[in-house]
Design a protein around this motif. Structure first.
Motif, short mmCIF file in Angstrom:
data_model
loop_
_atom_site.label_atom_id
_atom_site.label_comp_id
_atom_site.label_asym_id
_atom_site.label_seq_id
_atom_site.Cartn_x
_atom_site.Cartn_y
_atom_site.Cartn_z
N ASP A 18 6.48 -1.65 -32.08
CA ASP A 18 5.18 -1.95 -32.69
C ASP A 18 4.06 -1.53 -31.75
O ASP A 18 4.16 -1.73 -30.55
CB ASP A 18 5.12 -3.45 -32.96
N ASP A 19 3.02 -0.91 -32.30
CA ASP A 19 1.88 -0.53 -31.45
C ASP A 19 0.75 -1.53 -31.60
O ASP A 19 -0.37 -1.17 -31.92
CB ASP A 19 1.41 0.89 -31.79
N ASP A 20 1.09 -2.79 -31.35
CA ASP A 20 0.09 -3.85 -31.37
C ASP A 20 -0.64 -3.91 -32.71
O ASP A 20 -1.87 -4.02 -32.77
CB ASP A 20 -0.94 -3.59 -30.23
N ARG A 24 -1.61 1.79 -26.97
CA ARG A 24 -1.05 3.12 -27.26
C ARG A 24 -0.81 3.25 -28.74
O ARG A 24 -0.52 2.27 -29.41
CB ARG A 24 0.28 3.29 -26.53
N ARG A 25 -0.90 4.45 -29.24
CA ARG A 25 -0.60 4.70 -30.64
C ARG A 25 0.18 5.99 -30.73
O ARG A 25 -0.01 6.88 -29.92
CB ARG A 25 -1.88 4.88 -31.45
N GLY A 26 1.03 6.10 -31.71
CA GLY A 26 1.68 7.38 -31.93
C GLY A 26 3.14 7.23 -32.28
O GLY A 26 3.88 6.51 -31.62
N ASN A 39 1.65 -1.95 -38.70
CA ASN A 39 1.28 -2.75 -39.88
C ASN A 39 2.40 -2.80 -40.93
O ASN A 39 2.20 -2.41 -42.08
CB ASN A 39 -0.01 -2.21 -40.51
N GLU A 40 3.56 -3.25 -40.49
CA GLU A 40 4.68 -3.36 -41.41
C GLU A 40 5.20 -4.79 -41.47
O GLU A 40 6.37 -5.04 -41.78
CB GLU A 40 5.84 -2.43 -40.99
N ALA A 41 4.35 -5.77 -41.18
CA ALA A 41 4.80 -7.17 -41.10
C ALA A 41 5.60 -7.59 -42.33
O ALA A 41 6.66 -8.20 -42.22
CB ALA A 41 3.60 -8.09 -40.91
N MET A 101 11.16 0.96 -45.88
CA MET A 101 12.19 1.09 -46.91
C MET A 101 12.13 2.41 -47.68
O MET A 101 12.77 2.55 -48.72
CB MET A 101 12.14 -0.08 -47.91
N GLN A 102 11.39 3.38 -47.18
CA GLN A 102 11.38 4.68 -47.87
C GLN A 102 12.67 5.44 -47.58
O GLN A 102 13.05 6.32 -48.33
CB GLN A 102 10.16 5.50 -47.42
N HIS A 103 13.30 5.12 -46.45
CA HIS A 103 14.54 5.81 -46.10
C HIS A 103 15.72 4.96 -46.55
O HIS A 103 15.71 3.74 -46.39
CB HIS A 103 14.58 6.05 -44.58
N GLU A 161 0.66 0.66 -46.34
CA GLU A 161 0.30 2.02 -46.73
C GLU A 161 0.72 3.05 -45.69
O GLU A 161 0.98 2.71 -44.54
CB GLU A 161 -1.20 2.10 -47.00
N SER A 162 0.78 4.31 -46.12
CA SER A 162 1.19 5.39 -45.23
C SER A 162 0.15 5.63 -44.16
O SER A 162 -1.04 5.54 -44.40
CB SER A 162 1.40 6.67 -46.04
N LYS A 163 0.65 5.92 -42.95
CA LYS A 163 -0.28 6.21 -41.86
C LYS A 163 -0.44 7.70 -41.64
O LYS A 163 -1.16 8.13 -40.77
CB LYS A 163 0.23 5.60 -40.54
N LEU A 164 0.33 8.47 -42.39
CA LEU A 164 0.29 9.91 -42.17
C LEU A 164 -0.62 10.57 -43.19
O LEU A 164 -0.23 10.80 -44.31
CB LEU A 164 1.70 10.50 -42.25
N1 GDD Z 1 4.72 2.21 -33.58
C1 GDD Z 1 4.11 3.05 -34.43
N2 GDD Z 1 2.97 3.68 -34.05
N3 GDD Z 1 4.63 3.24 -35.66
C2 GDD Z 1 3.99 4.07 -36.50
C3 GDD Z 1 2.81 4.76 -36.16
C4 GDD Z 1 2.28 4.54 -34.85
O1 GDD Z 1 1.25 5.07 -34.46
N4 GDD Z 1 2.43 5.52 -37.22
C5 GDD Z 1 3.34 5.30 -38.18
N5 GDD Z 1 4.27 4.42 -37.77
C6 GDD Z 1 5.45 3.93 -38.48
C7 GDD Z 1 5.17 3.37 -39.85
O2 GDD Z 1 4.90 1.99 -39.80
C8 GDD Z 1 6.46 3.69 -40.59
O3 GDD Z 1 7.44 2.72 -40.33
C9 GDD Z 1 6.89 5.00 -39.97
O4 GDD Z 1 6.29 5.05 -38.68
C10 GDD Z 1 6.49 6.26 -40.78
O5 GDD Z 1 5.11 6.18 -41.10
P1 GDD Z 1 4.64 6.22 -42.62
O6 GDD Z 1 3.19 5.92 -42.61
O7 GDD Z 1 5.52 5.38 -43.47
O8 GDD Z 1 4.88 7.77 -42.96
P2 GDD Z 1 5.15 8.43 -44.38
O9 GDD Z 1 6.16 7.66 -45.13
O10 GDD Z 1 3.85 8.71 -45.02
O11 GDD Z 1 5.77 9.85 -43.90
C11 GDD Z 1 7.10 10.24 -44.15
O12 GDD Z 1 7.21 11.64 -44.03
C12 GDD Z 1 7.07 12.14 -42.72
C13 GDD Z 1 7.27 13.63 -42.75
O13 GDD Z 1 6.49 14.27 -43.68
C14 GDD Z 1 8.06 9.55 -43.21
O14 GDD Z 1 9.39 9.81 -43.63
C15 GDD Z 1 7.90 10.00 -41.80
O15 GDD Z 1 8.89 9.36 -40.99
C16 GDD Z 1 8.05 11.50 -41.77
O16 GDD Z 1 7.85 11.99 -40.45
#
Ligand code: GDD
Ligand code: MN
Length: 380
Positions: A58-60, A87-89, A31-33, A113-115, A230-233
Motif C-alpha cells: 500500500d502506498d499510504d 512514495r507512489r508507483g 485505495n482498495e480498502a 478482482m479484475q484478474h 476506481e482505476s488509477k491508470l
Molecule cells: N501501491 C500502489 N501504488 N498500488 C497501485 C498504484 C500505486 O501508485 N497505482 C495502482 N495501484 C494498484 C491498484 O490499486 C490496483 O490494485 C493495481 O495496482 C492496478 O491498478 P488499476 O488502477 O486497477 O489498473 P487498471 O485495472 O486500470 O489497469 C489494468 O491494465 C494495466 C495494463 O493496461 C491492470 O491489469 C494493470 O495491472 C495493468 O498494468
C-alpha cells in the motif's frame, strides 16, 4: 549453533503455521480498502490446499487500505501489509512486494478482482513444468479482453500498445502489459536490480530486457470489471508509457523522462504564443513586458505538467509545490540565458538560423531537465 537450536525448537511449536508458503501473492493496492477482505478470501478458495502468503503493498492510501489489511491479518496470519510512505508507483510497489516474498514463486495481481484468481493453480502448473515467467493474458487464444475495458477506446489503445511493445521487445507475447504475472522468486531477484521502479509497466520492462533468456508462457483469463473503487491508470499513464516505448526504441539512449520533459516543453511553446498574443494584441501590453509575462506563464504550465507527468512519482504538493515552482523558474531562467548564448555562438560560427535556434533550445532543455530533476524534484 545457537540459532539452529532455536529453529528446531520452533519447528515443534504448535502455534506456528505448519507449511512454508509455496506461493506469494503480491497485491499492489492504492485505495482498495473495500476490496482487500474479499480478494483475500477469493485467493484462499482458488488456491485450495496450496500454502500461500499474501502481501499487500500500500502506498499510504487515504482510504485506510493498510488498516483494513492489518485487521484482516489478525485472523489470517498469512496476510501482511507493506505500507510505503511518501512514495507512489505501481512498478516500485510490485518490486518491493516481490522482494519481501518468502515463497519460491511469486505472483502479482490487481487488488480489485479484475484478474481471475481461479487461474492461479494453472499458472503454478506452468511454473512446475519449467516456465520462468507466466503471463496472465487478456488476449490469448483469440479471447477478447472481457468487460474490464470500460471504453472501446481503451481496448483499442491497449491493442495498439501491445503491438508497439512487441515490436520493441522483439518478442511476441499477447499481453506484455498485463498486470497479472507469476515468476520464480530467483527470476525476480535476477531482474530486480535493473527493472525500472518508476512508472507502471513492470512486466513490459522485464520482457523487454530479459525476454530472450526466459521461458515465458501465457495463460488466458477474462479481464473482469472492477468491483469497487476506481482505476488509477488514466491518460497520464498512457503518455508515460509512450515515453517508455520511444526510450526503448532508441536503445535507452534517450531517457523516457527526458522525452516527457521535452514534450511538456513543446506544449509550453503553445502556451507562450497564446499568452503573448493575449497580452500584446488583445490587452495592448508592450511587447517586451508581454514576452516576459508569456515566458513565465509557459514556465508555470510546464512546471504543473512536469509535476503531474514527468515527475508524477515525486509529485510536489502543498508548500513544496510553491517552493518547487520558484526553483523551476530560477533554473529555467538560467536555461533561457544559456539558450540565447549558445545559439548566438552557433550562429556566429556560421550555423543556419534554424539549426542555431534548435540546438540552443535543445541545450537549454537538457540543462533544465538535468538541473530541475536534481533540484526541484529531488528525492525528499
Ligand atoms: N501501491 C500502489 N501504488 N498500488 C497501485 C498504484 C500505486 O501508485 N497505482 C495502482 N495501484 C494498484 C491498484 O490499486 C490496483 O490494485 C493495481 O495496482 C492496478 O491498478 P488499476 O488502477 O486497477 O489498473 P487498471 O485495472 O486500470 O489497469 C489494468 O491494465 C494495466 C495494463 O493496461 C491492470 O491489469 C494493470 O495491472 C495493468 O498494468
Ligand atoms: Mn484494475
Amino acid at each position: 549453533m545457537k540459532h539452529q537450536t532455536i529453529s528446531t525448537e520452533m519447528d515443534g511449536d504448535p502455534r506456528l503455521p505448519t507449511a512454508a508458503p509455496e506461493l506469494t501473492v503480491v497485491l499492489p493496492a492504492y485505495n482498495e480498502a473495500e476490496n482487500i477482505p474479499v480478494i483475500v478470501d477469493k485467493i484462499g478458495e482458488a488456491l485450495g490446499g496450496v500454502a500461500h502468503e499474501i502481501i499487500v503493498v500500500d502506498d499510504d492510501s487515504p482510504d485506510g487500505t493498510a488498516e483494513v489489511t492489518r485487521s484482516v491479518a489478525r485472523t489470517r496470519p498469512h496476510v501482511r501489509c507493506i505500507r510505503r510512505v511518501g512514495r507512489r508507483g505501481l512498478s516500485g510497489a510490485c518490486l518491493e512486494g516481490m522482494m519481501a516474498a518468502n515463497a519460491p514463486v511469486v505472483v502479482v495481481m490487481d487488488a480489485d478482482m479484475q484478474h481471475d484468481e481461479t487461474r492461479l493453480p494453472v499458472m503454478l502448473g506452468q511454473i512446475a513444468d519449467g516456465a520462468d515467467l507466466v503471463i496472465g493474458s487478456r488476449y490469448v487464444e483469440g479471447k477478447k479482453a472481457g468487460g474490464g475495458f470500460h471504453k472501446k477506446s481503451r481496448a483499442k489503445g491497449s491493442e495498439l500498445a501491445t503491438s508497439l511493445a512487441n515490436m520493441i521487445t522483439g518478442r511476441y507475447t499477447t499481453d506484455p502489459m498485463s498486470g497479472f504475472f507469476m515468476m520464480r522468486r530467483d527470476v525476480a531477484d535476477m531482474v530486480a536490480g535493473t527493472v525500472s521502479r518508476e512508472g507502471f509497466k513492470i512486466l513490459f520492462d522485464i520482457v523487454s530486457r530479459y525476454g530472450s533468456e526466459l521461458d515465458i508462457r501465457e495463460v488466458p483469463f477474462e479481464f473482469r470489471e472492477r468491483v469497487a473503487g476506481e482505476s488509477k491508470l488514466g491518460f497520464l499513464v498512457t503518455v508515460q508509457f509512450l515515453g517508455l516505448l520511444v526510450s526503448r526504441f532508441t536503445g535507452g539512449l534517450i531517457p523516457a523522462q527526458f522525452l516527457l520533459f521535452a514534450l511538456v516543453g513543446s506544449s509550453g511553446l503553445l502556451v507562450h504564443l497564446a499568452a503573448l498574443y493575449l497580452a500584446n494584441s488583445a490587452l495592448g501590453i508592450g511587447f517586451v513586458l508581454s514576452q516576459i509575462l508569456a515566458t513565465y506563464m509557459a514556465m508555470t504550465t510546464n512546471f504543473a505538467f512536469n509535476n503531474e507527468v514527468t515527475f508524477g512519482h515525486r509529485k510536489l504538493t502543498g508548500k513544496r509545490f510553491w517552493a518547487g515552482l520558484l526553483t523551476f523558474y530560477a533554473v529555467c531562467s538560467i536555461g533561457a540565458i544559456g539558450n540565447v548564448a549558445f545559439s548566438e555562438r552557433m550562429f556566429e560560427f556560421g550555423a543556419p538560423v534554424w539549426i542555431a535556434g534548435l540546438s540552443g533550445a535543445l541545450m537549454s532543455a537538457l540543462f533544465n531537465f538535468a538541473v530541475t530533476k536534481l533540484v526541484t524534484w529531488r528525492d525528499a
